[in-house]
Write an enzyme that holds these catalytic residues in place. Structure first.
Site, PDB file in Angstrom:
ATOM      1  N   ASP A 211       0.909  -1.231   0.012  1.00  0.00           N
ATOM      2  CA  ASP A 211      -0.145  -0.078   0.047  1.00  0.00           C
ATOM      3  C   ASP A 211       0.680   1.107  -0.022  1.00  0.00           C
ATOM      4  O   ASP A 211       0.297   2.576  -0.086  1.00  0.00           O
ATOM      5  CB  ASP A 211      -1.096   0.065   1.428  1.00  0.00           C
ATOM      6  CG  ASP A 211      -2.429   0.235   0.796  1.00  0.00           C
ATOM      7  OD1 ASP A 211      -2.567  -0.161  -0.333  1.00  0.00           O
ATOM      8  OD2 ASP A 211      -3.064   0.713   1.600  1.00  0.00           O
ATOM      9  N   ASP A 575     -11.774  -6.144  10.651  1.00  0.00           N
ATOM     10  CA  ASP A 575     -11.959  -7.360  10.625  1.00  0.00           C
ATOM     11  C   ASP A 575     -13.158  -8.021  11.586  1.00  0.00           C
ATOM     12  O   ASP A 575     -13.699  -8.805  10.836  1.00  0.00           O
ATOM     13  CB  ASP A 575     -10.781  -8.051  11.306  1.00  0.00           C
ATOM     14  CG  ASP A 575     -10.255  -7.316  12.726  1.00  0.00           C
ATOM     15  OD1 ASP A 575     -10.940  -6.435  12.981  1.00  0.00           O
ATOM     16  OD2 ASP A 575      -9.063  -7.654  13.097  1.00  0.00           O
TER      17      ASP A 575
END
Length: 886
Positions: A211, A575
């Site tokens: 990223d 998550d």
């Protein structure tokens, strides 16, 4: 530009060595050759605790020809375990009765002298009781499920003569951002362990999402691909475990589990030498790229003065440059997809025998390597790129075009495969004929290397991983924990489980809502077929164009991505919320704990980094409660106790507001001699001691069935108090500000970088990084030290057998208990002095003694009650004010 220093990771859980003949001895027997040989081996053969026994399976599959792929174990099926279970439930019931009696007693004996304090403490006690009930209810049915590796081999790998395994394909996702905060040596070891894992090579592919868009990550992957040509065959030939070279070569003892021990020692020496050279190349990549770019700048400087970062092939890097420029910054660069290793053929390719040029005999070893892909999504100013969740969703789409495996597993870049049978273990649950098709994901526990021996800040978190997760395993399943998780692609696409799904074709007909990529939409039906293998496609111009489109910032505009599809956006704990969405749809999940541990990683041992990590988790939990992912809003497909478990996960920081208040209440005892939360004070203390003792008795039973150590439990209690006095209240404050202002607070990435040097790998444990987050806990520490000193002073002044002194000493019991719980924190803020705990004890004794002497001296000088002095001063001020008005 210096390369970052990286500390060697040593697998603390393993202590095996290579003897002169390469055969492991003594302690290494649990790592026997049979455990990892190609011969089928049951992972569940490991010795289980006496509290766990297999249960009779319920409904059997209609197709009896398919064997069951895992065993279910409970704790209440034998006499001992049934006694434990009944006793635990009895103590829980007894404590519930005691809590209710405590509330009735407090209401009956309401404190009229300080009503506001009494009301506040009552509200806190009610919330304590409510929080405790939320925590206990999901723990009524702990369940362990053990995969049967032999069964899955027999079912899916017995017909090797056909040349192809029946196991389905797996796409492996690894995410990273910064090569300094997340040392690149961790990342390359993670990738190498994936490439070398014991799973059909043509059946899995590896994707690295960078990223940060840095060239150093791409060139590191090129180096990995080259070194893997040696490391992977070496692992296959000699059945190496673990298959991350840094961890393997860092073992004090290295077992031999292969069948060619006469060649092992020479191969081992050569491969280790090659790995050391590989590490030198990895560490020098920063300098290599910088020097190369400087050379190109001197030879190719144009009039515009742009100083690009150059690749080895003489082209400009499309991602982030060393000297950042327009369209080449961390938050502004083009998307990149580069296939480093192509998908292998389906036929094994044996290596060559040893020769003068090549000393390794790989003539009976398959030399193929899995597919390896580097990608970095497009970044543009003005877009919310959604951190890790956004990167995962881009990988989900890119992989659909390149391999499109029906299952995928994600890792953080500092985690590696520690047990090469882990993929098969997870597949046991996904492919089980009973209810495997309704299983959305399999969650493995997180195990860590390089944690200090005493685990000062509870990094191992065994109470959660070996207690709470096994309890959820008896419900609808564990929550998703962000790493070490195998998913079913269909569940990530937002599809309902087969038990609730009317027609897959009807679901796919809505695929146009997922974006404008025709190739991606066409791939969705194949991607949800669990019988399907990986089918690579040729990278034609049209495919490259589609890959670029799928990685753009604007692709998800106006689509359900980040809400109903893929990983969930706009929350710090993406998550947990992603797993919540799947459970809400009716999917189930499985918790799988095997030995040796499936995966291992690194954890921050520095106090500040650990607290910042927990702050992000707790802040995200509160965000979940105040969002559309609130457990109250889950539909009827979520089991009631599973709903309660999620409610507890999203509200647990709130109770710590009252814990912090209780820990600071001694301030009022320092001011007034007769200031009580509840009267009669002795009975109040007795009730509290009884209720708290019951909590610890229940905890001891959990220690028994969860097979955790007493030290693990103690560290968990201590770190909870550390968090409750600083981190969790800060998270509540953050949530209040977000609700008022509508703006969130940026949570910093937890740094994996370490300041450890070669002679002290735990040096980071003794580094003090001062942040405001430490202030509340320091205040609690100071207040309780002072309270102990004042209590001793009161006992000295009034006499030990007076009522005032006895009350003071009873209160001091809780002050001392708080100090015991905050002991690791006190060591942490002492820095290097924390290496000698005796210094802390001396400082505490001196501080308490000083406060006691000051109190006795002050009382001798001013014998009146402090509260009377304050009242006199207030009366005098009132009189003065009235004269002034006249």
């Amino acid at each position: 530009m210096a390369a970052p220093a990286v500390t060697r990771r040593i697998n603390a859980a393993l202590h095996v060595e290579a003897t002169g003949n390469g055969v492991a001895d003594g302690e290494s027997r649990r790592y026997s050759a049979a455990a990892y040989s190609p011969v089928a081996k049951r992972i569940n053969d490991v010795k289980d605790s006496d509290a766990w026994v297999p249960v009779q399976e319920g409904d059997m599959p209609a197709d009896s020809s398919r064997p069951l792929l895992f065993r279910t174990m409970k704790i209440y099926t034998n006499v001992l375990a049934r006694y434990i279970s009944v006793t635990v439930r009895f103590v829980i019931l007894l404590r519930l009765i005691a809590v209710i009696a405590f509330f009735i007693w407090r209401i009956w004996h309401r404190n009229h002298d300080g009503v506001w304090l009494w009301v506040m403490s009552m509200v806190g006690d009610v919330w304590f009781g409510f929080s405790w009930v939320l925590n206990q209810l999901p723990k009524l049915n702990p369940t362990k499920r053990v995969p049967d590796i032999t069964a899955i081999r027999d079912q899916y790998e017995s017909s090797i003569a056909s040349g192809e395994f029946k196991l389905p394909g797996i796409d492996v996702f690894v995410t990273t951002v910064d090569p300094v905060d997340e040392p690149i040596l961790y990342t390359v070891n993670s990738i190498l362990s994936i490439l070398a894992t014991d799973y059909p090579v043509e059946k899995h592919a590896c994707y690295l999402s960078d990223d940060g868009g840095t060239l150093v990550h791409y060139e590191a992957m090129v180096e990995v691909a080259n070194f893997a040509k040696l490391w992977v065959p070496f692992c296959r030939k000699h059945s190496i475990e673990p298959r991350a070279p840094e961890s393997y070569f860092g073992l004090k003892r290295q077992p031999y589990m292969g069948s060619m021990q006469e060649e092992f020692m020479s191969d081992h020496r050569r491969v280790r030498r090659e790995y050391e050279e590989f590490k030198v190349r990895i560490d020098s990549l920063f300098n290599t790229i910088y020097q190369r770019s400087e050379a190109y700048k001197r030879n190719n400087t144009k009039e515009d003065g742009v100083k690009a970062t150059w690749m080895a092939d003489g082209t400009q890097w499309p991602g982030t440059w060393i000297e950042q420029a327009e369209n080449h910054r961390k938050g502004q660069h083009a998307g990149i997809v580069k296939v480093i290793l192509n998908h292998p053929s389906h036929k094994p390719q044996l290596g060559s025998p040893a020769s003068i040029e090549n000393p390794f005999d790989f003539s009976n070893v398959d030399m193929r390597l899995p597919m390896l892909v580097y990608l970095s999504r497009e970044k543009r100013p003005g877009y919310n790129h959604q951190k890790k969740a956004g990167a995962m969703n881009v990988m989900l789409r890119i992989s659909a075009l390149l391999s499109n495996a029906p299952f995928l597993i994600n890792f953080d870049c500092d985690h590696y495969i520690n047990n090469s049978q882990a993929f098969r273990a997870a597949m046991c649950f996904m492919l089980d004929p009973r209810d495997g098709q309704n299983t959305a994901f399999v969650q493995f526990p997180q195990r860590f290397d390089d944690v200090d021996p005493t685990d000062r800040y509870a990094n191992h978190n065994r109470v959660f991983f070996d207690g709470t997760m096994l309890s959820l395993n008896g419900l609808q399943g564990p929550s998703y924990l962000g790493t070490g998780t195998m998913f079913r692609r269909a569940a990530l696409y937002g599809m309902e489980p087969p038990r609730w799904r009317a027609d897959t074709i009807m679901v796919i007909s809505k695929a146009k809502e997922f974006g404008e990529s025709t190739l991606f939409i066409n791939s969705m039906l194949d991607g949800v077929n669990q019988e399907r293998s990986i089918t690579p496609i040729f990278l034609e111009e049209s495919v490259n164009s589609e890959l670029t489109t799928l990685s753009t910032c604007a692709y998800e505009d106006g689509t359900p991505w980040g809400r109903d599809v893929g990983w969930v956006y706009n929350i710090a704990t993406e998550d947990v919320v992603t797993g919540f969405r799947m459970h809400k749809q009716g999917w189930r999940s499985i918790y799988c704990s095997i030995e040796p541990a499936a995966f291992r990683g690194t954890a921050p041992i520095n106090l500040t980094e650990r607290l910042l990590q927990v702050l992000r988790w707790s802040g995200g939990s509160l965000e979940m409660f105040f969002s559309h992912s609130n457990a109250f809003l889950a539909g009827p497909r979520m089991q009631p106790l599973q709903r309660i478990a999620y409610l507890n996960m999203s509200t647990y920081p709130i109770v710590t507001i009252f814990i912090l208040a209780y820990n600071l209440f001694p301030v009022m005892w320092l001011i007034s001699e007769q200031f009580y939360i509840q009267r009669p004070f002795g009975s109040y203390i007795l009730y509290l001691v009884t209720i708290i003792a019951m909590i610890h008795v229940i905890g001891m039973f959990e220690v028994k069935w969860a097979s955790i150590t007493l030290l693990d439990w103690c560290r968990n209690e201590q770190f909870y108090m550390i968090g409750a006095t600083g981190v969790y209240p800060t998270a509540v404050l953050y949530m209040v500000l977000k609700l008022i202002t509508g703006k969130g607070i940026h949570f910093r990435l937890t740094s994996k970088q370490t300041e450890a040097c070669s002679n002290d790998k735990f040096a980071d444990l003794y580094v003090v990084r001062w942040v405001p987050l430490l202030i509340p806990t320091i205040a609690v520490l100071v207040v309780n030290v002072a309270a102990v000193g004042v209590a001793i002073g009161k006992a000295t002044t009034w006499g030990l057998f007076t009522e005032q002194a006895q009350h003071a000493m009873l209160g001091m019991v809780f002050n001392v208990w708080i100090l015991v719980l905050l002991y690791p924190f006190a060591l942490g803020i002492m820095g290097q002095w924390g290496k000698k705990p005796a210094i802390l004890l001396i400082l505490l004794v001196m501080s308490i003694g000083t406060v006691a002497v000051m109190y006795v001296t002050f009382r001798a000088t001013y014998p009146s009650d402090w509260s009377e002095i304050a009242a006199t001063l207030g009366k005098a001020e009132s009189v003065t004010g009235s004269h002034g008005r006249k």
